[in-house]
Design a protein around this motif. Sequence first.
Motif, PDB file in Angstrom:
ATOM      1  N   VAL A   1      28.169  -9.171  24.150  1.00 23.22           N
ATOM      2  CA  VAL A   1      29.234  -8.551  24.932  1.00 23.22           C
ATOM      3  C   VAL A   1      30.176  -7.779  24.010  1.00 23.22           C
ATOM      4  CG1 VAL A   1      31.319  -9.066  26.262  1.00 23.22           C
ATOM      5  CG2 VAL A   1      29.147 -10.102  26.907  1.00 23.22           C
ATOM      6  N   MET A   2      30.472  -8.341  22.848  1.00 26.11           N
ATOM      7  CA  MET A   2      31.322  -7.627  21.898  1.00 26.11           C
ATOM      8  C   MET A   2      30.635  -6.358  21.397  1.00 26.11           C
ATOM      9  SD  MET A   2      34.082  -7.146  20.366  1.00 26.11           S
ATOM     10  CE  MET A   2      35.009  -8.642  20.778  1.00 26.11           C
TER      11      MET A   2
ATOM     12  N   ARG B   1      30.472  -0.472  21.307  1.00 25.84           N
ATOM     13  CA  ARG B   1      29.758   0.786  21.534  1.00 25.84           C
ATOM     14  C   ARG B   1      30.543   1.722  22.447  1.00 25.84           C
ATOM     15  NH1 ARG B   1      25.288  -2.570  22.243  1.00 25.84           N
ATOM     16  NH2 ARG B   1      25.382  -2.232  24.507  1.00 25.84           N
ATOM     17  N   HIS B   2      31.260   1.142  23.411  1.00 31.85           N
ATOM     18  CA  HIS B   2      31.974   1.942  24.403  1.00 31.85           C
ATOM     19  C   HIS B   2      33.491   1.883  24.171  1.00 31.85           C
ATOM     20  CE1 HIS B   2      28.220   2.441  26.620  1.00 31.85           C
ATOM     21  NE2 HIS B   2      28.016   1.142  26.486  1.00 31.85           N
TER      22      HIS B   2
ATOM     23  N   LEU C   1      40.104   1.730  23.038  1.00 37.03           N
ATOM     24  CA  LEU C   1      40.362   0.862  21.889  1.00 37.03           C
ATOM     25  C   LEU C   1      39.698   1.450  20.654  1.00 37.03           C
ATOM     26  CD1 LEU C   1      39.701  -2.600  23.584  1.00 37.03           C
ATOM     27  CD2 LEU C   1      41.928  -1.548  23.111  1.00 37.03           C
ATOM     28  N   GLU C   2      40.378   1.393  19.527  1.00 41.87           N
ATOM     29  CA  GLU C   2      39.824   1.937  18.295  1.00 41.87           C
ATOM     30  C   GLU C   2      38.780   1.016  17.688  1.00 41.87           C
ATOM     31  OE1 GLU C   2      42.982   2.877  15.657  1.00 41.87           O
ATOM     32  OE2 GLU C   2      43.838   4.440  16.956  1.00 41.87           O
ATOM     33  N   ASN C   3      39.036  -0.274  17.700  1.00 43.11           N
ATOM     34  CA  ASN C   3      38.106  -1.228  17.097  1.00 43.11           C
ATOM     35  C   ASN C   3      38.169  -2.546  17.865  1.00 43.11           C
ATOM     36  OD1 ASN C   3      36.461  -2.790  15.499  1.00 43.11           O
ATOM     37  ND2 ASN C   3      37.386  -2.152  13.572  1.00 43.11           N
ATOM     38  N   PRO C   4      37.396  -2.680  18.940  1.00 47.29           N
ATOM     39  CA  PRO C   4      37.445  -3.918  19.733  1.00 47.29           C
ATOM     40  C   PRO C   4      37.145  -5.186  18.925  1.00 47.29           C
ATOM     41  CG  PRO C   4      36.297  -2.199  20.942  1.00 47.29           C
ATOM     42  CD  PRO C   4      36.513  -1.672  19.556  1.00 47.29           C
TER      43      PRO C   4
END
Length: 311
Positions: A91-92, A97-98, A104-107
């Motif tokens: 999921v992360m 990827r999206h 968000l810049e970096n989830p």
Amino acid sequence: MPPLPERLDFPLIETPQQLQQLLAQPRGSLLRYGRPVGRLAFRALPGKKPVRLQQLEGPTILRAPNGTVRWMSGRLDQVAGKRAQDVSRQVMDFLQRHRRLFGLENPREELRLQDVSRDALGYTHLRFEQHYRGYPVWAAELRVHVDAGGQIYAVNGTYEPTPSGPSAPTPWLTAAEAYEQAATDLRRKGRWQPPGPALRDALGLEEAPPRLVWYRHREHGWHLAYEVDIRPNWMERYTYLIDAQTGQILHTFANYCTLRPTESSAIPDAPEIAYTPLPSLQANSSMRRRRMCSATPAHCGFITILPPATL
């Protein structure tokens, strides 16, 4: 073919009768000057569904005023495995990827997994809390939902686009000082009548310790603030957001509900606690029940308190 002047000499039509007379004349059309070269054939357009029923298959996205995804549903992605760590990792990967879609810049750095639960249908639900520069973003979280077949079918939440501009200042206030700022404000408003330890224990009036969070003020932008949970009396509960550098109250709201309206200056009478042994359990002297009575005798009840050893 008639000469050009004759072809351009159109009659003047003024009445419907003249139109009918003109249409009745055997003038033919330009098609009679052409020569057939083949046979016209009609063929349906290729496709699995009729054209009018064809629809684009894609996610349904509803965005919040700040541009983030408030709700998204559809066949979003497929994950493999049933273990919570496998599902959360994939999921992360999907969120990373999206990341532009989610604002968000970096989830991987901004979202921290807080909870993974599975319901009776075998659906998995993941809850992420948004963080920035080491502190949580106030009231910001994202939830991802996976069905029993491993299909990510929905994402929803209330969060902020990656904050831009704020640094991580050193807080000048301590947690105790921020709590006192909130208490001072409640004293000024006439709401300060803290319950005693026995009443706090009987009613479970616990307070979460103050914590540092990022708070985006509507007019003044981002602030590092203390989130203060405070109970000024036995009935009311408030949340305060106190600037960690200036001590300014950035936001406050009541966090409780009542069955009847109360005057702004009146605090309902605190209940009294009466200890009475249970008749059927006289041998266990450590077990008691507490009778809770307000100022009105009709509003009385009993609360049974079990000693920790028997819980």
